[in-house]
Motif scaffolding. Structure first.
Motif, mmCIF file in Angstrom:
data_model
loop_
_atom_site.group_PDB
_atom_site.id
_atom_site.type_symbol
_atom_site.label_atom_id
_atom_site.label_comp_id
_atom_site.label_asym_id
_atom_site.label_seq_id
_atom_site.Cartn_x
_atom_site.Cartn_y
_atom_site.Cartn_z
ATOM 1 N N GLU A 55 -8.757 47.210 26.850
ATOM 2 C CA GLU A 55 -8.660 48.639 26.576
ATOM 3 C C GLU A 55 -8.602 48.872 25.060
ATOM 4 O O GLU A 55 -7.635 48.493 24.405
ATOM 5 C CB GLU A 55 -7.418 49.246 27.221
ATOM 6 C CG GLU A 55 -7.271 50.734 26.927
ATOM 7 C CD GLU A 55 -5.966 51.323 27.417
ATOM 8 O OE1 GLU A 55 -5.937 52.543 27.653
ATOM 9 O OE2 GLU A 55 -4.975 50.572 27.538
ATOM 10 N N VAL A 56 -9.640 49.462 24.521
ATOM 11 C CA VAL A 56 -9.679 49.845 23.112
ATOM 12 C C VAL A 56 -9.666 51.369 23.076
ATOM 13 O O VAL A 56 -10.581 52.021 23.580
ATOM 14 C CB VAL A 56 -10.930 49.294 22.401
ATOM 15 C CG1 VAL A 56 -10.935 49.724 20.935
ATOM 16 C CG2 VAL A 56 -10.973 47.770 22.509
ATOM 17 N N THR A 57 -8.629 51.962 22.507
ATOM 18 C CA THR A 57 -8.432 53.405 22.570
ATOM 19 C C THR A 57 -9.274 54.141 21.540
ATOM 20 O O THR A 57 -9.991 53.538 20.740
ATOM 21 C CB THR A 57 -6.948 53.752 22.336
ATOM 22 O OG1 THR A 57 -6.640 53.589 20.936
ATOM 23 C CG2 THR A 57 -6.032 52.886 23.169
ATOM 24 N N ASP A 58 -9.144 55.449 21.521
ATOM 25 C CA ASP A 58 -9.739 56.271 20.479
ATOM 26 C C ASP A 58 -9.071 55.930 19.143
ATOM 27 O O ASP A 58 -7.874 55.640 19.101
ATOM 28 C CB ASP A 58 -9.499 57.752 20.809
ATOM 29 C CG ASP A 58 -10.223 58.675 19.849
ATOM 30 O OD1 ASP A 58 -9.685 58.925 18.754
ATOM 31 O OD2 ASP A 58 -11.309 59.142 20.194
ATOM 32 N N PRO A 59 -9.809 55.949 18.036
ATOM 33 C CA PRO A 59 -9.204 55.637 16.734
ATOM 34 C C PRO A 59 -8.043 56.555 16.348
ATOM 35 O O PRO A 59 -7.195 56.164 15.523
ATOM 36 C CB PRO A 59 -10.375 55.798 15.750
ATOM 37 C CG PRO A 59 -11.586 55.542 16.578
ATOM 38 C CD PRO A 59 -11.265 56.108 17.933
ATOM 39 N N ALA A 60 -7.976 57.755 16.942
ATOM 40 C CA ALA A 60 -6.874 58.672 16.639
ATOM 41 C C ALA A 60 -5.591 58.293 17.360
ATOM 42 O O ALA A 60 -4.555 58.928 17.154
ATOM 43 C CB ALA A 60 -7.264 60.106 16.983
ATOM 44 N N GLY A 61 -5.647 57.257 18.196
ATOM 45 C CA GLY A 61 -4.427 56.729 18.791
ATOM 46 C C GLY A 61 -4.278 57.040 20.266
ATOM 47 O O GLY A 61 -5.164 57.604 20.911
ATOM 48 N N VAL A 62 -3.113 56.659 20.780
ATOM 49 C CA VAL A 62 -2.813 56.840 22.199
ATOM 50 C C VAL A 62 -1.321 57.085 22.348
ATOM 51 O O VAL A 62 -0.511 56.583 21.555
ATOM 52 C CB VAL A 62 -3.248 55.599 23.021
ATOM 53 C CG1 VAL A 62 -2.425 54.369 22.641
ATOM 54 C CG2 VAL A 62 -3.161 55.858 24.509
ATOM 55 N N ARG A 63 -0.963 57.861 23.357
ATOM 56 C CA ARG A 63 0.445 58.085 23.683
ATOM 57 C C ARG A 63 0.745 57.425 25.013
ATOM 58 O O ARG A 63 0.028 57.640 25.997
ATOM 59 C CB ARG A 63 0.751 59.579 23.745
ATOM 60 C CG ARG A 63 2.213 59.875 24.093
ATOM 61 C CD ARG A 63 2.518 61.349 24.029
ATOM 62 N NE ARG A 63 3.875 61.631 24.528
ATOM 63 C CZ ARG A 63 4.425 62.836 24.569
ATOM 64 N NH1 ARG A 63 3.734 63.879 24.116
ATOM 65 N NH2 ARG A 63 5.647 62.993 25.040
ATOM 66 N N LEU A 64 1.794 56.618 25.018
ATOM 67 C CA LEU A 64 2.245 55.953 26.237
ATOM 68 C C LEU A 64 3.678 56.395 26.500
ATOM 69 O O LEU A 64 4.620 55.864 25.918
ATOM 70 C CB LEU A 64 2.170 54.433 26.087
ATOM 71 C CG LEU A 64 0.782 53.844 25.798
ATOM 72 C CD1 LEU A 64 0.877 52.344 25.559
ATOM 73 C CD2 LEU A 64 -0.178 54.152 26.943
ATOM 74 N N GLY A 65 3.830 57.418 27.330
ATOM 75 C CA GLY A 65 5.156 57.977 27.577
ATOM 76 C C GLY A 65 5.665 58.730 26.351
ATOM 77 O O GLY A 65 4.982 59.611 25.825
#
Length: 260
Positions: free
Chosen positions: A127-137
């Motif tokens: 899993e490679v996310t969007d360059p703007a990041g990811v929120r996990l909880g």
């Protein structure tokens, strides 16, 4: 009683985060700036010959995964060193890294400025996310080379990287050494609100925290945060860290990083 959302592991450039995915709580090991293949990169870029530490890096990380019993590994960008498609020694190290992690935990990579070819390289395997990041909880993750997304900023704690922050420490006889540090403090809403052209209350909580991770790779350089003339690399630092303090890897609190 639950502990902090993001808790550094004493003596290591890594932290454990209380995250969640699709409503299920998880325990995530978080590292930043792994820079797989850096030795080959330095040979090509600067003519510097260094023996590969690929196996040492991998074993350090795997031991932390085993020690923390993490469900997920989150890499805050620059998993690879080459800017562009991974090749040669770096490609081999990345494949071995991903295969070894897959036996222990889920892997999420937030791409950094060195990771432009990672998504195509791994395909559906990682899993490679969007360059703007990811929120996990309640925890948001970004690399820091670009502005984090509004979703990431809405988290209680935002984890960033990219700077490889370090301090220069001098002793009473004039000796000096470089130490990797954590930077941690209140996220300044107005800085991000100005970028997104919205009211600060629409961007993040007033007490949201920003944590800047030290580099996992001990060969890479970094930003000396207490040396005059050293500029930050991230577009939202230092202004986005309202009251940042520096901490050594062993947990020693150094106080305001600007006055160390």
């Amino acid at each position: 009683m639950p502990g902090p959302l993001v808790e550094p592991i004493p003596g290591h450039p890594a932290a454990v985060a209380r995250t969640s995915r699709r409503g299920f709580p998880e325990r995530s090991l978080v590292v930043a700036d792994y820079h797989a293949g850096i030795e080959a990169g330095l040979r090509y870029e600067r003519g510097v010959e260094l023996p590969s530490k690929a196996a040492v890096r991998r074993e350090r990380l795997l031991s932390l995964l085993d020690r923390t019993d993490a469900d997920r590994l989150v890499v805050l960008g620059d998993l690879g060193h080459r800017i562009g498609d991974p090749k040669g020694d770096e490609a081999e190290e990345l494949r071995e890294f991903a295969d070894a992690v897959a036996d222990r935990a889920e892997l999420t990579v937030v791409p950094g400025n060195h990771d432009g070819g990672l998504a195509a390289f791994f395909g559906d395997d990682v899993e490679v996310t969007d360059p703007a990041g990811v929120r996990l909880g309640d925890v948001g993750f970004c690399h820091g080379h670009t502005w984090p997304s509004r979703e990431v900023l809405a988290a209680d704690v935002v984890c960033s990287a990219h700077e490889h922050p370090a301090v220069r420490l001098e002793d009473e006889v004039g000796g000096a050494r470089k130490e990797r540090v954590w930077l941690r403090g209140t996220l300044a809403p107005e800085v991000f609100a100005e970028h997104y052209e919205v009211d600060p209350a629409e961007v993040t909580r007033a007490d949201a925290e920003l944590v800047v991770f030290p580099a996992f790779n001990d060969t890479s350089g970094g930003t000396w945060v207490n040396v005059p003339g050293q500029g930050f690399l991230s577009p939202f630092l230092p202004d986005g860290l309202a009251d940042g303090e520096a901490y050594l890897l062993d947990g020693t609190r150094l106080g305001d990083y600007r006055n160390v």
